[in-house]
Design a protein around this motif. Structure first.
Motif, PDB file in Angstrom:
ATOM      1  N   VAL A  90       0.869  -1.105   0.065  1.00 18.27           N
ATOM      2  CA  VAL A  90      -0.217   0.504   0.134  1.00 18.27           C
ATOM      3  C   VAL A  90       0.732   1.485   0.079  1.00 18.27           C
ATOM      4  CG1 VAL A  90      -1.623   1.027   1.756  1.00 18.27           C
ATOM      5  CG2 VAL A  90      -2.059  -1.033   1.008  1.00 18.27           C
ATOM      6  N   ARG A  91       2.122   1.412   0.444  1.00 22.58           N
ATOM      7  CA  ARG A  91       3.031   2.460   0.920  1.00 22.58           C
ATOM      8  C   ARG A  91       3.723   2.794  -0.811  1.00 22.58           C
ATOM      9  NH1 ARG A  91       7.795   2.487   4.650  1.00 22.58           N
ATOM     10  NH2 ARG A  91       7.815   4.809   3.674  1.00 22.58           N
ATOM     11  N   ALA A  92       3.861   1.624  -1.438  1.00 23.89           N
ATOM     12  CA  ALA A  92       4.375   1.391  -2.536  1.00 23.89           C
ATOM     13  C   ALA A  92       2.988   2.028  -3.824  1.00 23.89           C
ATOM     14  CB  ALA A  92       4.942   0.421  -3.005  1.00 23.89           C
ATOM     15  N   GLU A  93       2.156   1.613  -3.381  1.00 26.21           N
ATOM     16  CA  GLU A  93       0.934   1.952  -3.987  1.00 26.21           C
ATOM     17  C   GLU A  93       1.154   1.323  -5.848  1.00 26.21           C
ATOM     18  OE1 GLU A  93      -0.721   6.305  -4.892  1.00 26.21           O
ATOM     19  OE2 GLU A  93       0.860   6.996  -3.695  1.00 26.21           O
ATOM     20  N   ALA A  94       1.356  -0.408  -5.313  1.00 32.59           N
ATOM     21  CA  ALA A  94       1.769  -1.017  -5.846  1.00 32.59           C
ATOM     22  C   ALA A  94       0.719  -1.864  -6.864  1.00 32.59           C
ATOM     23  CB  ALA A  94       2.265  -2.612  -4.668  1.00 32.59           C
ATOM     24  N   GLN A  95       1.166  -2.019  -8.029  1.00 29.60           N
ATOM     25  CA  GLN A  95       0.370  -2.425  -9.262  1.00 29.60           C
ATOM     26  C   GLN A  95       0.511  -4.225  -9.441  1.00 29.60           C
ATOM     27  OE1 GLN A  95      -2.514  -0.967 -10.677  1.00 29.60           O
ATOM     28  NE2 GLN A  95      -1.610   0.904 -11.095  1.00 29.60           N
ATOM     29  N   LEU A  96      -0.752  -4.805  -8.612  1.00 26.92           N
ATOM     30  CA  LEU A  96      -0.885  -6.364  -8.611  1.00 26.92           C
ATOM     31  C   LEU A  96      -1.387  -6.709 -10.271  1.00 26.92           C
ATOM     32  CD1 LEU A  96      -1.583  -6.187  -4.972  1.00 26.92           C
ATOM     33  CD2 LEU A  96       0.945  -6.383  -6.188  1.00 26.92           C
ATOM     34  N   MET A  97      -0.511  -8.136 -10.325  1.00 25.79           N
ATOM     35  CA  MET A  97      -1.981  -8.698 -11.547  1.00 25.79           C
ATOM     36  C   MET A  97      -1.206 -10.335 -11.458  1.00 25.79           C
ATOM     37  SD  MET A  97      -0.583  -8.594 -16.016  1.00 25.79           S
ATOM     38  CE  MET A  97       0.889  -9.419 -16.473  1.00 25.79           C
ATOM     39  N   LEU A  98      -2.132 -10.925 -11.810  1.00 28.14           N
ATOM     40  CA  LEU A  98      -2.306 -12.678 -11.864  1.00 28.14           C
ATOM     41  C   LEU A  98      -2.132 -13.360 -13.063  1.00 28.14           C
ATOM     42  CD1 LEU A  98      -2.149 -14.773  -9.768  1.00 28.14           C
ATOM     43  CD2 LEU A  98      -4.096 -15.197  -9.692  1.00 28.14           C
ATOM     44  N   VAL A  99      -1.248 -14.468 -13.010  1.00 24.89           N
ATOM     45  CA  VAL A  99      -1.211 -14.339 -14.562  1.00 24.89           C
ATOM     46  C   VAL A  99      -0.973 -16.294 -14.658  1.00 24.89           C
ATOM     47  CG1 VAL A  99       0.160 -15.030 -16.812  1.00 24.89           C
ATOM     48  CG2 VAL A  99       0.085 -13.183 -15.542  1.00 24.89           C
TER      49      VAL A  99
END
Length: 220
Positions: free
Chosen positions: A60-69
């Protein structure tokens, strides 16, 4: 020069801030060597690791983008959960819920790690503003179909994408060495070893902790 002219001059010269500090693609092996219970262990373990207090705070601190493959044979790779920003703990929790509920697409196919890396790599074009690009690939066997993973490394390096791996040594005792030599790439890339699928939840948590706390340290 007036204050407003100085302000506007500086505004146009200052590069825009990155939209996120980490883009993390989670590439999960669903090849024929993974049975339904082992698939469920992977998805539940991954969802639980994403909810770990230290992992979730860092994402959350990194405002991360996440994706699942999900990936298996040479023509079977699919983004099952598209890029989702961890803009809040609620957003991250919803992503983890989707991971836990993600239905398996394929079974009984081969292991094509090279194509899995290619397809996942292409998806990073959608998150160009993220400061760090990382593929987190899991697998329980060496690539036995399609292009060799090493053949993708040049393009991965050119795009600044790091590949880390978790080797699930259920029936392949030398898999960690294979992943070190053929799969991972990028500065600081590493392999985490799970001694079978039962060990996967603890190891994926450890792996994510290492990956995301590295990013947190860079932000401090």
């Amino acid at each position: 020069m007036s204050f407003w002219r100085v302000f506007l001059f500086g505004l146009f010269l200052t590069p825009p801030a990155a939209a996120c500090d980490l883009a993390l693609a989670l590439a999960v092996d669903v090849s024929g060597s993974v049975d339904e219970g082992e698939y469920r262990t992977q998805m539940d373990g991954l969802a639980h690791a994403l909810r770990d207090p230290v992992v979730s705070e860092a994402l959350v601190r990194a405002e991360a983008q996440l994706m699942l493959v999900q990936w298996t044979g040479s023509d079977r790779q699919r983004v099952t959960i598209p890029w989702t920003q961890a803009s809040s703990f609620d957003a991250l929790d919803r992503f983890a819920d989707r991971v836990a509920a993600d239905p398996r697409i394929w079974r009984n196919y081969s292991t094509a790690i090279g194509e899995a890396l290619e397809v996942t790599m292409a998806a990073f074009a959608q998150v160009p503003d993220c400061a760090r690009h990382l593929i987190d690939v899991s697998g329980d066997g060496p690539s036995n179909e399609g292009i060799e993973p090493l053949a993708v490394h040049r393009d991965l390096r050119a795009l600044g994408i790091t590949v880390n791996a978790i080797a699930i040594e259920q029936s392949e005792p030398d898999l960690t060495a294979y992943f070190y030599e053929n799969v991972i790439v990028g500065e600081g890339a590493f392999v985490e070893t799970a001694n079978g699928f039962a060990d996967y939840p603890a190891r994926i948590r450890k792996k994510l902790l290492r990956e995301v706390t590295q990013q947190t340290a860079a932000l401090d």
